[in-house]
Write a protein that holds these residues in place. Structure first.
Motif, PDB file in Angstrom:
ATOM      1  N   PRO A  44       3.841  -7.882  13.941  1.00 39.74           N
ATOM      2  CA  PRO A  44       3.058  -8.595  15.698  1.00 39.74           C
ATOM      3  C   PRO A  44       2.084  -8.207  16.165  1.00 39.74           C
ATOM      4  O   PRO A  44       1.691  -8.743  16.930  1.00 39.74           O
ATOM      5  N   ASP A  45       2.048  -6.907  16.631  1.00 37.08           N
ATOM      6  CA  ASP A  45       0.617  -5.597  17.182  1.00 37.08           C
ATOM      7  C   ASP A  45       0.122  -6.251  15.857  1.00 37.08           C
ATOM      8  O   ASP A  45      -0.996  -5.245  16.374  1.00 37.08           O
ATOM      9  N   GLU A  46       0.085  -6.464  14.198  1.00 35.38           N
ATOM     10  CA  GLU A  46      -1.497  -6.278  13.598  1.00 35.38           C
ATOM     11  C   GLU A  46      -1.496  -5.423  13.324  1.00 35.38           C
ATOM     12  O   GLU A  46      -2.316  -4.583  13.079  1.00 35.38           O
ATOM     13  N   SER A  47      -0.484  -4.458  13.405  1.00 38.07           N
ATOM     14  CA  SER A  47      -0.626  -2.595  12.955  1.00 38.07           C
ATOM     15  C   SER A  47      -0.045  -2.011  11.517  1.00 38.07           C
ATOM     16  O   SER A  47      -0.668  -1.575  10.465  1.00 38.07           O
ATOM     17  N   TYR A  48       0.511  -3.091  10.421  1.00 45.57           N
ATOM     18  CA  TYR A  48       0.884  -3.454   9.323  1.00 45.57           C
ATOM     19  C   TYR A  48       0.474  -4.899   9.148  1.00 45.57           C
ATOM     20  O   TYR A  48       0.475  -5.906   9.201  1.00 45.57           O
ATOM     21  N   PHE A  49       0.367  -4.893   7.742  1.00 44.44           N
ATOM     22  CA  PHE A  49       0.674  -6.202   6.572  1.00 44.44           C
ATOM     23  C   PHE A  49       1.186  -5.986   5.399  1.00 44.44           C
ATOM     24  O   PHE A  49       1.573  -4.850   4.890  1.00 44.44           O
ATOM     25  N   ALA A  50       2.623  -6.885   4.773  1.00 45.14           N
ATOM     26  CA  ALA A  50       4.113  -6.839   4.293  1.00 45.14           C
ATOM     27  C   ALA A  50       3.311  -8.188   2.722  1.00 45.14           C
ATOM     28  O   ALA A  50       3.725  -8.520   3.732  1.00 45.14           O
ATOM     29  N   TRP A  51       3.556  -7.498   1.802  1.00 43.99           N
ATOM     30  CA  TRP A  51       3.575  -8.366   0.794  1.00 43.99           C
ATOM     31  C   TRP A  51       4.608  -7.894  -0.080  1.00 43.99           C
ATOM     32  O   TRP A  51       4.828  -7.039  -0.613  1.00 43.99           O
ATOM     33  N   SER A  52       5.217  -8.845  -0.525  1.00 42.17           N
ATOM     34  CA  SER A  52       6.022  -8.732  -1.895  1.00 42.17           C
ATOM     35  C   SER A  52       5.409  -8.716  -3.547  1.00 42.17           C
ATOM     36  O   SER A  52       5.118  -9.758  -3.809  1.00 42.17           O
ATOM     37  N   CYS A  53       4.659  -7.173  -3.344  1.00 45.60           N
ATOM     38  CA  CYS A  53       4.026  -7.372  -4.481  1.00 45.60           C
ATOM     39  C   CYS A  53       4.791  -7.575  -5.924  1.00 45.60           C
ATOM     40  O   CYS A  53       4.306  -7.156  -7.411  1.00 45.60           O
ATOM     41  N   GLY A  54       6.033  -7.581  -6.162  1.00 37.34           N
ATOM     42  CA  GLY A  54       6.212  -7.626  -7.796  1.00 37.34           C
ATOM     43  C   GLY A  54       7.667  -7.342  -8.067  1.00 37.34           C
ATOM     44  O   GLY A  54       7.936  -6.558  -7.456  1.00 37.34           O
ATOM     45  N   ASN A  55       8.546  -8.921  -8.369  1.00 37.42           N
ATOM     46  CA  ASN A  55      10.381  -8.605  -7.949  1.00 37.42           C
ATOM     47  C   ASN A  55      10.664  -7.314  -7.295  1.00 37.42           C
ATOM     48  O   ASN A  55      11.056  -7.213  -5.531  1.00 37.42           O
ATOM     49  N   ARG A  56      11.192  -5.649  -6.897  1.00 37.80           N
ATOM     50  CA  ARG A  56      12.078  -5.294  -6.550  1.00 37.80           C
ATOM     51  C   ARG A  56      11.611  -4.607  -5.190  1.00 37.80           C
ATOM     52  O   ARG A  56      11.679  -3.819  -4.546  1.00 37.80           O
ATOM     53  N   LEU A  57       9.618  -4.282  -4.968  1.00 40.88           N
ATOM     54  CA  LEU A  57       8.867  -3.959  -4.119  1.00 40.88           C
ATOM     55  C   LEU A  57       8.253  -4.801  -2.735  1.00 40.88           C
ATOM     56  O   LEU A  57       8.249  -5.987  -3.176  1.00 40.88           O
ATOM     57  N   VAL A  58       8.295  -3.721  -1.981  1.00 43.76           N
ATOM     58  CA  VAL A  58       7.566  -4.136  -1.147  1.00 43.76           C
ATOM     59  C   VAL A  58       6.611  -3.251  -0.118  1.00 43.76           C
ATOM     60  O   VAL A  58       6.922  -1.849  -0.723  1.00 43.76           O
ATOM     61  N   GLY A 117      15.079  -2.481  -4.432  1.00 47.67           N
ATOM     62  CA  GLY A 117      17.127  -2.947  -4.879  1.00 47.67           C
ATOM     63  C   GLY A 117      17.066  -3.884  -5.855  1.00 47.67           C
ATOM     64  O   GLY A 117      17.873  -3.798  -6.920  1.00 47.67           O
ATOM     65  N   CYS A 118      16.419  -5.395  -5.885  1.00 53.36           N
ATOM     66  CA  CYS A 118      16.750  -6.592  -6.298  1.00 53.36           C
ATOM     67  C   CYS A 118      15.446  -7.278  -5.985  1.00 53.36           C
ATOM     68  O   CYS A 118      14.573  -6.843  -5.165  1.00 53.36           O
ATOM     69  N   LEU A 119      15.097  -8.391  -6.212  1.00 55.31           N
ATOM     70  CA  LEU A 119      13.912  -8.971  -6.391  1.00 55.31           C
ATOM     71  C   LEU A 119      14.018  -9.469  -4.610  1.00 55.31           C
ATOM     72  O   LEU A 119      14.843  -9.578  -4.108  1.00 55.31           O
ATOM     73  N   VAL A 120      13.012  -9.172  -4.217  1.00 61.54           N
ATOM     74  CA  VAL A 120      12.148  -9.638  -2.622  1.00 61.54           C
ATOM     75  C   VAL A 120      11.712 -10.793  -2.784  1.00 61.54           C
ATOM     76  O   VAL A 120      10.591 -11.980  -2.952  1.00 61.54           O
ATOM     77  N   ARG A 121      12.919 -11.710  -1.866  1.00 61.74           N
ATOM     78  CA  ARG A 121      12.474 -12.812  -1.711  1.00 61.74           C
ATOM     79  C   ARG A 121      11.932 -13.735  -0.465  1.00 61.74           C
ATOM     80  O   ARG A 121      11.345 -14.244  -0.385  1.00 61.74           O
ATOM     81  N   SER A 122      11.849 -12.813   0.619  1.00 55.77           N
ATOM     82  CA  SER A 122      11.847 -12.585   1.455  1.00 55.77           C
ATOM     83  C   SER A 122      11.678 -12.291   2.793  1.00 55.77           C
ATOM     84  O   SER A 122      11.737 -10.836   2.488  1.00 55.77           O
ATOM     85  N   VAL A 123      10.422 -11.767   3.897  1.00 56.19           N
ATOM     86  CA  VAL A 123      10.076 -10.536   4.495  1.00 56.19           C
ATOM     87  C   VAL A 123       9.776 -10.818   5.838  1.00 56.19           C
ATOM     88  O   VAL A 123       9.306 -11.797   5.976  1.00 56.19           O
ATOM     89  N   ALA A 124       9.913 -10.016   6.707  1.00 60.74           N
ATOM     90  CA  ALA A 124       9.803 -10.233   8.778  1.00 60.74           C
ATOM     91  C   ALA A 124       9.766  -9.153   9.699  1.00 60.74           C
ATOM     92  O   ALA A 124      10.559  -8.115   8.733  1.00 60.74           O
ATOM     93  N   PHE A 125       8.635  -9.151   9.698  1.00 54.29           N
ATOM     94  CA  PHE A 125       8.343  -7.657  10.539  1.00 54.29           C
ATOM     95  C   PHE A 125       9.527  -8.199  11.963  1.00 54.29           C
ATOM     96  O   PHE A 125       9.538  -9.396  12.555  1.00 54.29           O
ATOM     97  N   GLY A 126      10.762  -6.915  12.846  1.00 54.08           N
ATOM     98  CA  GLY A 126      11.509  -7.367  13.330  1.00 54.08           C
ATOM     99  C   GLY A 126      10.403  -6.320  14.625  1.00 54.08           C
ATOM    100  O   GLY A 126      10.251  -5.072  14.096  1.00 54.08           O
ATOM    101  N   SER A 127      10.478  -6.435  16.143  1.00 54.53           N
ATOM    102  CA  SER A 127      10.424  -5.587  17.368  1.00 54.53           C
ATOM    103  C   SER A 127      11.002  -5.696  18.278  1.00 54.53           C
ATOM    104  O   SER A 127      10.605  -6.407  18.414  1.00 54.53           O
TER     105      SER A 127
END
Length: 395
Positions: A44-58, A117-127
């Motif tokens: 929300p403060d645009e300090s980070y960008f997150a992406w599920s970059c393959g299988n178990r990884l973010v 630890g498992c395939l990542v299908r969704s990501v979200a930041f909380g503040s």
């Protein structure tokens, strides 16, 4: 069939591609399948960008809000290296060797890659800080603690949700109640750290991260898989869509169904409120994005991605132009969309003829605007057999 209504592709301005992100080393023996970026998100403060970059990884990458770019992009990308086989840790870090911006000033954050630890299908930041500056609700953890008021939630293929301290990469909570893939996550924008999750198990669940992740409410649409959810800016409504042609709008005061919007001809895969909460945009495999009045449920505009528009028998099947994702610009004047025809489109919400700009992105699956509205991130698939498809495009 055409991709645009009145103009040819050459007559529409081309969106500028700023960067392409992908892991610099792909080990096919580690995780041979599922190299898609199903979701990406800005803090929300645009300090980070997150992406599920393959299988178990973010991967969490520091984002330079002032310049709307990654710091020392080539150096950061060099650090997006996948783990080697045999690593048993549930999470691990890869810190960038260059933590300064283009002016040489030291950045407070570093690149972190998390094995979920498992395939990542969704990501979200909380503040714990509300999008409305006068509201704030500082997180209080009875059994767990975080270093800051910003956390990351990941929805996994096994139905579990894991939350992470983004500054350390440490696991905070594991939420277990879904019985199938967690397809989308969304934190309430009022700083309450209430998390909404939707799943292929046909349920919508609400978790209170201020109460050790207590799951306190479950809703059901129609017994079918739920694809996406979105809060209104005042957190008083929640929109959900799934494997049906309807859009469900819920009243968050009593968790009752407020509106059911009908107008799509095939499954609806994405939804989002406008920044002022007056509009809802929905994307469907019927090649259409529909703009609705969020209070009356009236259908206001339709943004077509295939012309002439397919009739019902074709709209409800494979048509080569399934719309995969959408995102409202923070000023509420534009919508970004991605579809199977290989285009990312930028629409003026006051016009439904042709997009105002277009870019080329193959195998796109999602898109999201940065909070400042200066860039749009698009996630897609990665071809392992010598292909050149990248993971995330910043346009």
């Amino acid at each position: 069939m055409a991709s645009f209504k009145n103009k040819t592709r050459d007559e529409i301005p081309t969106a500028k591609l700023l960067a392409q992100l992908k892991p610099s080393e792909v080990n096919e023996n580690y995780y041979p399948n599922d190299w898609e970026t199903w979701q990406c998100a800005f803090a929300p403060d645009e300090s980070y960008f997150a992406w599920s970059c393959g299988n178990r990884l973010v991967t969490l990458v520091p984002w330079n809000r002032c310049k709307s770019t990654l710091p020392q992009l080539s150096e950061v990308l060099a650090q997006l290296v996948l783990p080697k086989p045999g690593i048993s840790n549930h999470y691990f870090n890869r810190a960038s060797t260059d933590d300064t911006d283009k002016d040489g000033h030291k950045l407070p954050h570093k690149t972190i890659t998390i094995d979920c630890g498992c395939l990542v299908r969704s990501v979200a930041f909380g503040s714990a800080t509300s999008d409305k500056k006068h509201l704030s609700s500082k997180a209080f953890w009875t059994h767990f603690s975080v270093s800051k008021d910003l956390i990351l939630a990941t929805g996994l293929n096994n139905g579990r949700i894991r939350t992470w301290d983004i500054f350390t990469g440490h696991l905070i909570l594991e939420l277990m109640d879904h019985r199938s893939v967690v397809t989308d996550l969304a934190f309430a924008p009022n700083g309450s750290l209430i998390l909404a999750s939707v799943s292929q198990d046909a349920t919508i669940k609400f978790w209170d991260l201020n109460d050790d992740g207590n799951m306190f409410k479950t809703l059901k649409m129609n017994g079918k898989s739920v694809n996406s959810c979105a809060w209104s800016p005042d957190a008083r409504m929640l929109a959900t869509v799934g494997m049906c042609t309807s859009v469900y709008v819920w009243d968050m005061n009593d968790y009752s169904l407020k509106l059911r919007l009908n107008g799509h001809m095939y499954d609806v895969v994405a939804c989002e409120f406008s920044p002022d909460g007056s509009l809802i945009a929905t994307a469907s495999w019927d090649t259409q994005v529909i703009l609705w009045n969020s209070y009356s449920g009236m259908k206001l505009r339709c943004f077509g991605h295939l012309f002439p528009p397919p009739r019902l028998i074709y709209a409800s099947g494979a048509n080569g132009t399934w719309v995969r994702g959408l995102s409202f610009s923070p000023d509420g004047t534009h919508i970004g969309t991605v579809a199977d025809d290989g285009y990312v489109r930028f629409w003026d919400i006051l016009s439904h003829d042709d997009p105002v700009a277009v870019g080329s992105v193959e195998e796109a699956l999602c898109c999201t605007y940065s909070p400042s509205g200066r860039v749009l991130a698009v996630g897609g698939g990665l071809t392992l057999n010598g292909g050149e498809d990248d993971k995330v495009f910043i346009v």
